[in-house]
Design a protein around this motif. Structure first.
Motif, short mmCIF file in Angstrom:
data_model
loop_
_atom_site.label_atom_id
_atom_site.label_comp_id
_atom_site.label_asym_id
_atom_site.label_seq_id
_atom_site.Cartn_x
_atom_site.Cartn_y
_atom_site.Cartn_z
N ASP A 227 -10.94 5.37 9.07
CA ASP A 227 -10.92 4.55 7.66
C ASP A 227 -10.86 3.01 8.13
N ILE A 228 -9.85 2.77 8.75
CA ILE A 228 -9.35 1.38 9.09
C ILE A 228 -10.68 0.82 9.77
N MET B 168 -13.91 1.52 9.78
CA MET B 168 -14.95 1.25 8.99
C MET B 168 -14.86 0.20 8.11
N ALA B 169 -13.69 0.27 7.54
CA ALA B 169 -13.45 -0.70 6.55
C ALA B 169 -13.53 -2.07 6.83
N GLU B 170 -12.89 -2.21 8.44
CA GLU B 170 -13.02 -3.57 8.74
C GLU B 170 -14.53 -4.15 9.34
N ARG C 181 -17.19 -3.19 7.85
CA ARG C 181 -17.96 -3.59 6.66
C ARG C 181 -17.57 -4.79 6.16
N LYS C 182 -16.46 -5.45 6.57
CA LYS C 182 -16.13 -6.86 6.15
C LYS C 182 -16.74 -7.99 7.17
#
Ligand code: PLP
Length: 408
Positions: free
Chosen positions: A325-326, A328-330, A332-333
């Protein structure tokens, strides 16, 4: 812009030249020569250290040379290694018991590679259809999906939709019908009187880390049950914690009829695969129907059991869920013009590169310069499947470098 300024040293080039002189050219490796590994790290012949973010396509989920797996391997290597299944050995039972209990299945058939386990599942499904459904012998049909990857045997590449996997390798076995991945309505539509199974990956790995629509597996499960065909899940790459649960199908709360495992089942040290199912389905095999000289040997069984034990003991699936989760979230940024899409589940992540930015290969070479090894799949997708023992600090270490490669 991305850079590729790493020079291959004379030492490395010598090894590459030697391999190229004798190895058939069925692979196109990145220009790095590895010689040592530990946990999530690998070292090349010049002593340079890399973060392994390919994880041998999910085969080293437990990390390189996990101490408990290596200890089990060494202990067994000093005792008894291969026997064939002509005799019993005292290691197979404990391994298969643990495997069946973890997967909620009744019987397992051990093989070596993923492709062999897929072949085994195909044989099980056809024989089940013939014996239990009354499909005429030789007429059984199996539904497979567009963009699938199930291995490289002639039967399996025969139902691949990737032209390069097939070109020049025919003739191929009949009995496979291709449907679109993720399309439940089409699945229902294409089931005929001789259909015995749907063979599908929960997430298409080699196909480019392609996620089906949410609920697809649940729908597929319902349709297969209603219509009396087997749901055969190939979790060779997605299974054993990779996507944040022990098996990817648990995300949809279903149970397949046949489950195909490989890769991480061998703990990164030895090829171990298996097909699991109910007594009813696996019961179609009679002595002499199927076999493998090496499948289920004592060394494989010990490695398989240790591989499962450390996955569970260290809760690697939970680590994959949290860090995935961490990660992929990063990802995407990350700003800039190159990234088309970031997708995946757990630590099974694909970064699709825009066509106008060039191929994913360029970015993999740039990542190599930054100290990260991984590999493209299907030209535009960079696959990240690091060992599940990776830490949050290491994820951030990787992100810093990935960011650098993608930022103009
Ligand atoms: C890798 C893979 C296979 C084949 O496994 P091998 O051990 O290379 O034969 C089969 N199915 C899936 C989904 C895979 O990712």
């Amino acid at each position: 812009m991305i850079r590729t300024d790493a020079k291959t040293t004379d030492r490395a080039q010598k090894e590459i030249d030697l391999a190229n002189a004798y190895a058939a050219r069925n692979y196109d490796p990145l220009p790095v020569v590895l010689t040592r590994g530990e946990g999530v790290w690998v070292w090349d012949v010049d002593g340079k250290k890399f973060l392994d973010m390919l994880g041998c396509y999910s085969a080293v989920s437990q990390g390189h040379r996990h101490p408990k797996i290596i200890a089990a391997l060494k202990e067994q290597a000093d005792r008894l290694t291969v026997t064939s299944r002509a005799f019993h050995n005292d290691r197979l039972g404990p391994f298969l018991k643990r495997l069946c209990e973890l997967a909620g299945m009744e019987k397992a058939l051990p093989m070596n590679t993923g492709a062999e386990a897929v072949e085994t599942a195909i044989k099980a499904a056809r024989k089940w259809g013939t014996l239990k459904k009354g499909v005429p012998d030789g007429k059984a049909e199996i539904l497979v999906c567009e963009n699938n990857f199930h291995g490289r045997t002639t039967t399996i590449v025969g139902f691949s939709s990737e032209p390069q996997y097939r070109d020049g390798f025919g003739p191929f076995a009949p009995g496979f019908v291709t449907i679109d991945f993720g399309d439940a309505a089409q699945l229902a539509d294409k089931i005929g009187e001789n259909t015995v199974a749907l063979l599908v990956e929960p997430i298409q790995g080699e196909g480019g880390v392609i996620m089906p629509p949410e609920g697809y597996l649940r729908e597929a499960r319902r349709i297969c049950s209603e219509r009396g065909i087997l749901l055969v899940l190939d979790e060779v790459q997605t299974g054993l914690g990779r996507t944040g649960k022990l098996f990817d199908y648990l995300h949809e709360g279903i149970q397949p009829d046949l489950l195909i495992l490989g890769k991480a089942l061998g703990g990164g040290v030895y090829p171990v695969s298996a097909v699991l199912g109910s007594d009813e389905v696996m019961g179609v095999f009679q002595p002499g129907d199927h076999g493998s000289t090496f499948g289920g040997n004592p060394l494989a069984a010990v490695v398989g059991l240790a591989s499962l034990d450390v996955l569970v003991e260290e809760d690697m699936a939970a680590n994959a869920a949290r860090l995935g989760d961490i990660f992929m979230a990063e990802l995407r940024k990350i700003p800039g013009p190159h990234i088309q899409e970031v997708r995946g589940r757990g630590l099974f992540v694909g970064v699709e590169v825009k066509e106008e930015s060039g191929t994913a290969r360029r970015f993999c070479e740039a990542l190599l310069d930054e100290g990260i090894v991984t590999k493209e799949t299907h030209k535009q997708v960079i696959r990240f499947a690091p060992p599940l023992v990776i830490t949050e600090d290491e994820i951030h270490w990787a992100l810093e470098r990935i960011q650098r490669v993608f930022t103009p």
